[in-house]
Every structure is written in C-alpha cells, then in structure tokens.
Motif scaffolding. Structure first.
Motif, PDB file in Angstrom:
ATOM      1  N   SER A 185      74.348  21.986  48.736  1.00  0.00           N
ATOM      2  CA  SER A 185      75.381  23.020  48.637  1.00  0.00           C
ATOM      3  C   SER A 185      76.704  22.412  49.060  1.00  0.00           C
ATOM      4  O   SER A 185      76.738  21.533  49.930  1.00  0.00           O
ATOM      5  N   ILE A 186      77.772  22.901  48.438  1.00  0.00           N
ATOM      6  CA  ILE A 186      79.092  22.432  48.835  1.00  0.00           C
ATOM      7  C   ILE A 186      79.995  23.637  49.059  1.00  0.00           C
ATOM      8  O   ILE A 186      79.758  24.689  48.462  1.00  0.00           O
ATOM      9  N   PRO A 187      80.973  23.500  49.926  1.00  0.00           N
ATOM     10  CA  PRO A 187      81.243  22.313  50.721  1.00  0.00           C
ATOM     11  C   PRO A 187      80.172  22.112  51.791  1.00  0.00           C
ATOM     12  O   PRO A 187      79.563  23.063  52.271  1.00  0.00           O
ATOM     13  N   THR A 188      79.955  20.867  52.147  1.00  0.00           N
ATOM     14  CA  THR A 188      79.118  20.516  53.290  1.00  0.00           C
ATOM     15  C   THR A 188      79.967  19.648  54.210  1.00  0.00           C
ATOM     16  O   THR A 188      80.594  18.688  53.763  1.00  0.00           O
ATOM     17  N   LEU A 189      79.986  20.022  55.475  1.00  0.00           N
ATOM     18  CA  LEU A 189      80.684  19.241  56.490  1.00  0.00           C
ATOM     19  C   LEU A 189      79.649  18.419  57.238  1.00  0.00           C
ATOM     20  O   LEU A 189      78.631  18.964  57.693  1.00  0.00           O
ATOM     21  N   MET A 190      79.883  17.119  57.335  1.00  0.00           N
ATOM     22  CA  MET A 190      78.991  16.222  58.062  1.00  0.00           C
ATOM     23  C   MET A 190      79.843  15.433  59.049  1.00  0.00           C
ATOM     24  O   MET A 190      80.938  14.987  58.698  1.00  0.00           O
ATOM     25  N   ILE A 191      79.320  15.275  60.252  1.00  0.00           N
ATOM     26  CA  ILE A 191      80.069  14.559  61.278  1.00  0.00           C
ATOM     27  C   ILE A 191      79.218  13.437  61.852  1.00  0.00           C
ATOM     28  O   ILE A 191      78.070  13.646  62.243  1.00  0.00           O
ATOM     29  N   PHE A 192      79.811  12.255  61.884  1.00  0.00           N
ATOM     30  CA  PHE A 192      79.215  11.085  62.521  1.00  0.00           C
ATOM     31  C   PHE A 192      79.958  10.827  63.825  1.00  0.00           C
ATOM     32  O   PHE A 192      81.186  10.944  63.876  1.00  0.00           O
ATOM     33  N   ARG A 193      79.222  10.471  64.852  1.00  0.00           N
ATOM     34  CA  ARG A 193      79.835   9.961  66.078  1.00  0.00           C
ATOM     35  C   ARG A 193      79.060   8.718  66.450  1.00  0.00           C
ATOM     36  O   ARG A 193      77.831   8.745  66.562  1.00  0.00           O
ATOM     37  N   GLU A 194      79.775   7.633  66.612  1.00  0.00           N
ATOM     38  CA  GLU A 194      79.173   6.331  66.917  1.00  0.00           C
ATOM     39  C   GLU A 194      78.038   6.020  65.932  1.00  0.00           C
ATOM     40  O   GLU A 194      76.957   5.597  66.324  1.00  0.00           O
ATOM     41  N   GLN A 195      78.291   6.290  64.662  1.00  0.00           N
ATOM     42  CA  GLN A 195      77.405   5.996  63.536  1.00  0.00           C
ATOM     43  C   GLN A 195      76.139   6.842  63.500  1.00  0.00           C
ATOM     44  O   GLN A 195      75.198   6.521  62.787  1.00  0.00           O
ATOM     45  N   ILE A 196      76.120   7.925  64.255  1.00  0.00           N
ATOM     46  CA  ILE A 196      74.972   8.829  64.281  1.00  0.00           C
ATOM     47  C   ILE A 196      75.416  10.172  63.699  1.00  0.00           C
ATOM     48  O   ILE A 196      76.436  10.721  64.118  1.00  0.00           O
ATOM     49  N   ILE A 197      74.647  10.703  62.759  1.00  0.00           N
ATOM     50  CA  ILE A 197      74.948  12.035  62.235  1.00  0.00           C
ATOM     51  C   ILE A 197      74.607  13.046  63.329  1.00  0.00           C
ATOM     52  O   ILE A 197      73.461  13.132  63.773  1.00  0.00           O
ATOM     53  N   GLU A 239      87.666  23.819  64.744  1.00  0.00           N
ATOM     54  CA  GLU A 239      88.192  23.292  66.006  1.00  0.00           C
ATOM     55  C   GLU A 239      87.135  23.320  67.101  1.00  0.00           C
ATOM     56  O   GLU A 239      87.040  22.399  67.909  1.00  0.00           O
ATOM     57  N   ASP A 240      86.310  24.370  67.121  1.00  0.00           N
ATOM     58  CA  ASP A 240      85.237  24.475  68.112  1.00  0.00           C
ATOM     59  C   ASP A 240      84.207  23.359  67.907  1.00  0.00           C
ATOM     60  O   ASP A 240      83.767  22.728  68.873  1.00  0.00           O
ATOM     61  N   VAL A 241      83.845  23.114  66.655  1.00  0.00           N
ATOM     62  CA  VAL A 241      82.893  22.043  66.355  1.00  0.00           C
ATOM     63  C   VAL A 241      83.469  20.688  66.779  1.00  0.00           C
ATOM     64  O   VAL A 241      82.779  19.881  67.407  1.00  0.00           O
ATOM     65  N   ILE A 242      84.733  20.447  66.470  1.00  0.00           N
ATOM     66  CA  ILE A 242      85.372  19.179  66.837  1.00  0.00           C
ATOM     67  C   ILE A 242      85.372  19.001  68.356  1.00  0.00           C
ATOM     68  O   ILE A 242      85.057  17.923  68.873  1.00  0.00           O
ATOM     69  N   ALA A 243      85.699  20.051  69.088  1.00  0.00           N
ATOM     70  CA  ALA A 243      85.711  19.972  70.557  1.00  0.00           C
ATOM     71  C   ALA A 243      84.322  19.643  71.100  1.00  0.00           C
ATOM     72  O   ALA A 243      84.181  18.829  72.022  1.00  0.00           O
ATOM     73  N   LYS A 244      83.300  20.248  70.511  1.00  0.00           N
ATOM     74  CA  LYS A 244      81.932  19.981  70.966  1.00  0.00           C
ATOM     75  C   LYS A 244      81.514  18.546  70.646  1.00  0.00           C
ATOM     76  O   LYS A 244      80.830  17.904  71.442  1.00  0.00           O
ATOM     77  N   VAL A 245      81.913  18.060  69.491  1.00  0.00           N
ATOM     78  CA  VAL A 245      81.606  16.672  69.108  1.00  0.00           C
ATOM     79  C   VAL A 245      82.271  15.702  70.087  1.00  0.00           C
ATOM     80  O   VAL A 245      81.652  14.745  70.546  1.00  0.00           O
ATOM     81  N   GLN A 246      83.516  15.968  70.420  1.00  0.00           N
ATOM     82  CA  GLN A 246      84.239  15.096  71.342  1.00  0.00           C
ATOM     83  C   GLN A 246      83.635  15.119  72.741  1.00  0.00           C
ATOM     84  O   GLN A 246      83.686  14.128  73.459  1.00  0.00           O
ATOM     85  N   ALA A 247      83.039  16.234  73.126  1.00  0.00           N
ATOM     86  CA  ALA A 247      82.486  16.383  74.473  1.00  0.00           C
ATOM     87  C   ALA A 247      81.056  15.849  74.600  1.00  0.00           C
ATOM     88  O   ALA A 247      80.542  15.749  75.716  1.00  0.00           O
ATOM     89  N   LEU A 248      80.433  15.500  73.500  1.00  0.00           N
ATOM     90  CA  LEU A 248      79.044  15.037  73.548  1.00  0.00           C
ATOM     91  C   LEU A 248      78.877  13.806  74.426  1.00  0.00           C
ATOM     92  O   LEU A 248      79.693  12.878  74.385  1.00  0.00           O
ATOM     93  N   ASP A 249      77.783  13.776  75.161  1.00  0.00           N
ATOM     94  CA  ASP A 249      77.374  12.598  75.924  1.00  0.00           C
ATOM     95  C   ASP A 249      76.505  11.762  74.991  1.00  0.00           C
ATOM     96  O   ASP A 249      75.331  12.065  74.781  1.00  0.00           O
ATOM     97  N   MET A 250      77.096  10.729  74.420  1.00  0.00           N
ATOM     98  CA  MET A 250      76.389   9.955  73.406  1.00  0.00           C
ATOM     99  C   MET A 250      75.236   9.141  73.986  1.00  0.00           C
ATOM    100  O   MET A 250      74.277   8.849  73.281  1.00  0.00           O
ATOM    101  N   GLU A 251      75.282   8.787  75.259  1.00  0.00           N
ATOM    102  CA  GLU A 251      74.135   8.104  75.868  1.00  0.00           C
ATOM    103  C   GLU A 251      72.925   9.028  75.869  1.00  0.00           C
ATOM    104  O   GLU A 251      71.809   8.603  75.584  1.00  0.00           O
ATOM    105  N   LEU A 252      73.152  10.303  76.171  1.00  0.00           N
ATOM    106  CA  LEU A 252      72.075  11.284  76.149  1.00  0.00           C
ATOM    107  C   LEU A 252      71.556  11.480  74.722  1.00  0.00           C
ATOM    108  O   LEU A 252      70.339  11.560  74.512  1.00  0.00           O
ATOM    109  N   VAL A 253      72.450  11.513  73.752  1.00  0.00           N
ATOM    110  CA  VAL A 253      72.049  11.651  72.348  1.00  0.00           C
ATOM    111  C   VAL A 253      71.168  10.477  71.936  1.00  0.00           C
ATOM    112  O   VAL A 253      70.100  10.673  71.348  1.00  0.00           O
ATOM    113  N   ARG A 254      71.599   9.259  72.251  1.00  0.00           N
ATOM    114  CA  ARG A 254      70.803   8.076  71.895  1.00  0.00           C
ATOM    115  C   ARG A 254      69.438   8.102  72.595  1.00  0.00           C
ATOM    116  O   ARG A 254      68.421   7.737  72.004  1.00  0.00           O
ATOM    117  N   LYS A 255      69.405   8.543  73.851  1.00  0.00           N
ATOM    118  CA  LYS A 255      68.147   8.648  74.600  1.00  0.00           C
ATOM    119  C   LYS A 255      67.209   9.649  73.927  1.00  0.00           C
ATOM    120  O   LYS A 255      66.016   9.374  73.756  1.00  0.00           O
TER     121      LYS A 255
END
Length: 122
Positions: A71-83, A97-113
């Motif tokens: 389906s389009i539009p589809t928004l996809m966000i990568f952070r540090e090469q991870i979808i 804006e809310d999604v962007i703020a949450k993406v910026q606040a993510l703890d990527m070490e926790l995501v990778r773990k």
C-alpha cells in the motif's frame, strides 16, 4: 537537506551514510501520496540532520518488492541501518513529528540487543 530521490544505485549508500533515514514509498497516481508530500517536505526542512528520501514505486519496482510494499504511501524509517518503523498510510504533520521524536529518542543499543535475542531464539 533536500529530499533524495532514492533508486537502486543510491539506496544502500543513503542508508549506510546517514544515522536516520525516512523513506516515503509513493506513486504519481496516488492521491494520498500527493497529500502527504508537503507534510514530508516540511518535515525534511525542519530536520536537517535526518535524510529524507522518496521512492517512486512505479520506477523502483525492485525496491518496492524488496520491502514488500503493498500500500502507498508507506513510510519506512531506518536508524543505524535497522528498519525501526514501517507503516502504510498518510500521516498528519503532528503524528509524523511524534514518530520522528520517538525515533530520535530510541536507545539503539537496546534495539540491537533485542534483535540479537530474537535471532538467538529463532
């Protein structure tokens, strides 16, 4: 940073060379895509530290297939090469804006773990 037209040749470099990449999968015939375009553009102007890219699903069918865009539009966000986000449908500006703020606040070490734990249990 201007919006990047993403294709097969620049996709990988765009994702590898930017901490956060927002991708808008769209098509010229799609009314909701045209409605979302100014919201996406305004966000790109407000967030100069984020790469914003548009993928025309008609011209980049291999990329659309690779990410199973149905389906389009589809928004996809990568952070540090991870979808970390993928959602079909147009978002209003405050929601984007809310999604962007949450993406910026993510703890990527926790995501990778968490990803590593999921891969171990699979």
């Amino acid at each position: 940073m201007p919006i990047i037209e993403i294709n097969d040749t620049n996709f990988e470099d765009t994702v590898k060379n930017n901490d956060i990449v927002l991708l808008d999968f769209w098509a010229t015939w799609c009314g909701p895509c045209r409605s979302f375009a100014p919201i996406f553009e305004a966000a790109s102007e407000q967030h100069q530290d984020i790469a914003f890219g548009k993928i025309n699903t008609e011209e980049q069918q291999a990329l659309a297939a690779q990410f199973q865009i149905r389906s389009i539009p589809t928004l996809m966000i990568f952070r540090e090469q991870i979808i970390i986000f993928s959602q079909a449908g147009s978002l209003p500006a405050p929601a984007l804006e809310d999604v962007i703020a949450k993406v910026q606040a993510l703890d990527m070490e926790l995501v990778r773990k968490e990803i590593a734990e999921q891969q171990e249990s699979a």
